[in-house]
Design an enzyme around this catalytic site. Structure first.
Site, PDB file in Angstrom:
ATOM      1  N   LYS A  99      63.984  -3.133 -35.561  1.00  0.00           N
ATOM      2  CA  LYS A  99      62.693  -3.827 -35.395  1.00  0.00           C
ATOM      3  C   LYS A  99      62.628  -4.941 -36.431  1.00  0.00           C
ATOM      4  O   LYS A  99      63.319  -4.886 -37.441  1.00  0.00           O
ATOM      5  CB  LYS A  99      61.548  -2.843 -35.621  1.00  0.00           C
ATOM      6  N   ASP A 124      57.072  -8.487 -29.277  1.00  0.00           N
ATOM      7  CA  ASP A 124      56.133  -7.425 -29.675  1.00  0.00           C
ATOM      8  C   ASP A 124      54.817  -8.165 -29.933  1.00  0.00           C
ATOM      9  O   ASP A 124      54.627  -9.287 -29.416  1.00  0.00           O
ATOM     10  CB  ASP A 124      56.642  -6.686 -30.934  1.00  0.00           C
TER      11      ASP A 124
HETATM   12  P1  NDP Z   1      50.134  -8.630 -27.850  1.00  0.00           P
HETATM   13  O1  NDP Z   1      50.229  -9.487 -29.062  1.00  0.00           O
HETATM   14  O2  NDP Z   1      50.461  -9.208 -26.533  1.00  0.00           O
HETATM   15  O3  NDP Z   1      48.693  -7.960 -27.755  1.00  0.00           O
HETATM   16  C1  NDP Z   1      48.171  -7.192 -28.793  1.00  0.00           C
HETATM   17  C2  NDP Z   1      46.714  -6.903 -28.458  1.00  0.00           C
HETATM   18  O4  NDP Z   1      46.208  -5.975 -29.420  1.00  0.00           O
HETATM   19  C3  NDP Z   1      45.830  -8.128 -28.526  1.00  0.00           C
HETATM   20  O5  NDP Z   1      44.797  -8.000 -27.602  1.00  0.00           O
HETATM   21  C4  NDP Z   1      45.312  -8.087 -29.957  1.00  0.00           C
HETATM   22  O6  NDP Z   1      44.058  -8.720 -30.116  1.00  0.00           O
HETATM   23  C5  NDP Z   1      45.158  -6.597 -30.159  1.00  0.00           C
HETATM   24  N1  NDP Z   1      45.333  -6.277 -31.582  1.00  0.00           N
HETATM   25  C6  NDP Z   1      46.399  -6.533 -32.366  1.00  0.00           C
HETATM   26  N2  NDP Z   1      46.200  -6.111 -33.618  1.00  0.00           N
HETATM   27  C7  NDP Z   1      44.970  -5.571 -33.607  1.00  0.00           C
HETATM   28  C8  NDP Z   1      44.165  -4.962 -34.602  1.00  0.00           C
HETATM   29  N3  NDP Z   1      44.608  -4.827 -35.859  1.00  0.00           N
HETATM   30  N4  NDP Z   1      42.955  -4.501 -34.223  1.00  0.00           N
HETATM   31  C9  NDP Z   1      42.513  -4.631 -32.948  1.00  0.00           C
HETATM   32  N5  NDP Z   1      43.224  -5.202 -31.975  1.00  0.00           N
HETATM   33  C10 NDP Z   1      44.426  -5.666 -32.297  1.00  0.00           C
HETATM   34  O7  NDP Z   1      51.099  -7.373 -28.185  1.00  0.00           O
HETATM   35  P2  NDP Z   1      51.709  -6.330 -27.161  1.00  0.00           P
HETATM   36  O8  NDP Z   1      50.772  -6.082 -26.059  1.00  0.00           O
HETATM   37  O9  NDP Z   1      53.100  -6.747 -26.877  1.00  0.00           O
HETATM   38  O10 NDP Z   1      51.827  -5.031 -28.094  1.00  0.00           O
HETATM   39  C11 NDP Z   1      50.769  -4.085 -28.211  1.00  0.00           C
HETATM   40  C12 NDP Z   1      51.334  -2.766 -28.726  1.00  0.00           C
HETATM   41  O11 NDP Z   1      52.335  -2.277 -27.827  1.00  0.00           O
HETATM   42  C13 NDP Z   1      51.996  -2.829 -30.093  1.00  0.00           C
HETATM   43  O12 NDP Z   1      51.802  -1.604 -30.768  1.00  0.00           O
HETATM   44  C14 NDP Z   1      53.475  -2.951 -29.743  1.00  0.00           C
HETATM   45  O13 NDP Z   1      54.318  -2.511 -30.782  1.00  0.00           O
HETATM   46  C15 NDP Z   1      53.545  -2.027 -28.543  1.00  0.00           C
HETATM   47  N6  NDP Z   1      54.687  -2.236 -27.664  1.00  0.00           N
HETATM   48  C16 NDP Z   1      54.901  -3.436 -27.052  1.00  0.00           C
HETATM   49  C17 NDP Z   1      55.964  -3.592 -26.204  1.00  0.00           C
HETATM   50  C18 NDP Z   1      56.155  -4.838 -25.410  1.00  0.00           C
HETATM   51  O14 NDP Z   1      57.003  -4.813 -24.507  1.00  0.00           O
HETATM   52  N7  NDP Z   1      55.426  -5.904 -25.650  1.00  0.00           N
HETATM   53  C19 NDP Z   1      56.960  -2.512 -26.012  1.00  0.00           C
HETATM   54  C20 NDP Z   1      56.585  -1.255 -26.609  1.00  0.00           C
HETATM   55  C21 NDP Z   1      55.519  -1.164 -27.443  1.00  0.00           C
HETATM   56  P3  NDP Z   1      43.947 -10.316 -30.307  1.00  0.00           P
HETATM   57  O15 NDP Z   1      44.029 -10.879 -28.931  1.00  0.00           O
HETATM   58  O16 NDP Z   1      42.640 -10.483 -30.961  1.00  0.00           O
HETATM   59  O17 NDP Z   1      45.101 -10.700 -31.171  1.00  0.00           O
END
Ligand code: NDP
Length: 446
Positions: free
Chosen positions: A127, A167
């Site tokens: 990672k 991510d």
């Molecule tokens: P994105 O950046 O596309 O979306 C993240 C979302 O979560 C956004 O809506 C963001 O809000 C919100 N967010 C982030 N940090 C916080 C916080 N501290 N408090 C509240 N809301 C928060 O990321 P992903 O969708 O890709 O990833 C989301 C999760 O899924 C992570 O844990 C990641 O590790 C996991 N994951 C992702 C994979 C992938 O294929 N993308 C694979 C496996 C796991 P805002 O819009 O305000 O930034």
């Protein structure tokens, strides 16, 4: 509880890695599952496989200097933790978010090792990321940051060595800039060096959707194993990024209704069901906040404070970030009739929350298993790149659904075998561990 034989292993991890709370949390959860395994297989203890697994093969930390549109200089910190390559090249995403630090990248890398093993595909775990915040930055600024980041990272990557993906904060735009710089520096069109690429230049169909879709496929399997169904269920999906949006899409396709989602500024409650086209337009196209969604759609309330988990729902999917669902949130979900929690994000539920789920008989699908669809489809992307092929959407989605179904069945049968029937946490940790440990034992002390 950690088994007596493993307590000293955990204490060593904590003392060797001070101030890395998330890493301690992730290792603790795995160690709590491994008691019955070391009782049956003491050879793992003698060979110190667990200690080896908790120590990354390589940790890279580097400076990332870049200039913004006004010419002002910024210095960020870049990370890549090459955790374990027993099953294949290091594989795992890059996260760009101001909260990124060594402990967070290590917890994510550690989790990734087990998750990747569970997929049954030939991928190790790693990672990386940076404390850079892409929010509010112009495309040109994001490009300059990505180029500076890759100018250091490229020397550690390779399709047989280390293969990053996206991510939080790293989507197709960032992957494009990163791959472009890698290609320029190395003078190689090495498609399989990074995944999550656009389908126009080497990406796989379904990769964008894979994590969210996969989590819903997993939830469907969990409910069906109890003679239930996802159809007609009221759901909450936290976050509104990549994972959340495609979890909502698949839930709607399967006849469930998603009534709430969130971002880092609060949550929306949309009792009629989230309007997915509008959500995609606001969050993915315009990169705006959920307040904009609430302004454009009637009957929706936006809550800048409070918890999205206070809304009544039967099946919930935390899809934003780590430790976003506390013990208190879990108690509120239990009180409101929740029957299943499925993790789309990595480690979004605290240990206290998981205890509440267990006490209340709420089905719990841990991230290692439930969100493995993303990395599994990344491995399918590498496979297509290696054979210079590209598969159709439905074929790829079918492969994803089968992989999720296999992971589900493996978790259940492993939990049974090790005396904790129905416990997906034990099933995922033990099945992932056994696969990696077998390869590590075969390779000896390397
Ligand atoms: P994105 O950046 O596309 O979306 C993240 C979302 O979560 C956004 O809506 C963001 O809000 C919100 N967010 C982030 N940090 C916080 C916080 N501290 N408090 C509240 N809301 C928060 O990321 P992903 O969708 O890709 O990833 C989301 C999760 O899924 C992570 O844990 C990641 O590790 C996991 N994951 C992702 C994979 C992938 O294929 N993308 C694979 C496996 C796991 P805002 O819009 O305000 O930034």
């Amino acid at each position: 509880m950690i088994d007596e034989k493993l307590k000293s292993v955990y204490h060593d991890i904590v003392s060797r890695n001070p101030a890395q709370q998330e890493f301690h949390q992730a290792t603790r959860e795995v160690l709590e599952s491994l008691g019955p395994v070391v009782a049956k297989h003491p050879e793992y203890l003698h060979a110190k496989v667990i200690q080896m697994l908790a120590e990354p093969e390589r940790q890279i930390i580097f400076r990332v200097p870049w200039a913004d549109d006004q010419g002002q200089v910024h210095i960020n910190r870049g990370f890549r933790i090459e955790f374990n390559s027993a099953l294949g090249p290091f594989k795992g995403g890059l996260r760009f978010h101001p909260s990124v630090n060594l402990g967070i990248v290590k917890f994510l890398g550690f989790e990734q090792v087990f998750k990747n093993a569970l997929t049954g595909l030939p991928i190790g775990g790693g990672k990386g990321g940076s404390d850079f915040d892409p929010k509010g930055r112009s495309d040109a600024e994001v490009m300059r940051f990505c180029q500076s980041f890759m100018t250091e990272l490229y020397r550690h990557l390779g399709e047989y060595t280390d293969v990053p993906a996206g991510d939080i904060g790293v989507g197709t735009r960032e992957i494009g800039y990163l791959f472009g710089q890698y290609k320029r520096i190395t003078n190689r069109y090495e498609s399989a060096v990074i995944t999550g690429k656009s389908t126009e230049w080497g990406g796989s169909q379904v990769r964008t959707e894979a994590t969210g879709y996969g989590a819903v496929f997993f939830a469907k399997e969990m409910l069906e194993a109890q003679n239930g169904s996802i159809e007609g269920k009221r759901c909450i999906v936290s976050g509104s990024g990549n994972v959340a949006i495609y979890a909502i899409e698949k839930l709607h396709q399967l006849g469930a209704i998603v009534v709430a989602c969130s971002d880092s500024d609060g949550f929306i409650h949309d009792p009629a069901g989230i309007d997915l086209d509008l959500l995609k337009q606001v969050k993915s196209v315009e990169r705006q906040r959920l307040t904009t969604y609430a302004e454009r759609r009637g009957g929706v309330t936006h809550h800048p404070a409070g918890s999205v988990w206070s809304i009544p729902a039967e099946v919930v999917f935390p899809c934003a970030t780590q430790n976003e669902l506390s013990g208190r949130d879990a108690a509120s979900l239990a009180k409101n009739g929740c029957i299943a929690v499925v993790e789309g994000a990595n480690m979004p539920c605290t240990a206290a929350a998981i205890d509440v789920f267990r006490e209340n008989g709420i089905l719990f699908g841990p991230a290692k298993a439930a969100n493995a669809g993303g990395v599994a489809t990344s491995a399918l992307e590498m496979q297509q790149n290696a054979s210079r092929d590209s598969w159709e959407f439905h074929y790829t989605e079918d492969r994803l659904a089968k992989i999720m179904s296999n992971i589900h069945d493996t978790c259940l049968s492993t939990a049974d075998e090790f005396g904790r029937p129905g416990d997906y946490v034990t099933g995922a940790n033990v099945a992932g561990f056994k696969r990696v440990a077998a390869a590590m034992m075969a390779f000896g002390l390397v």
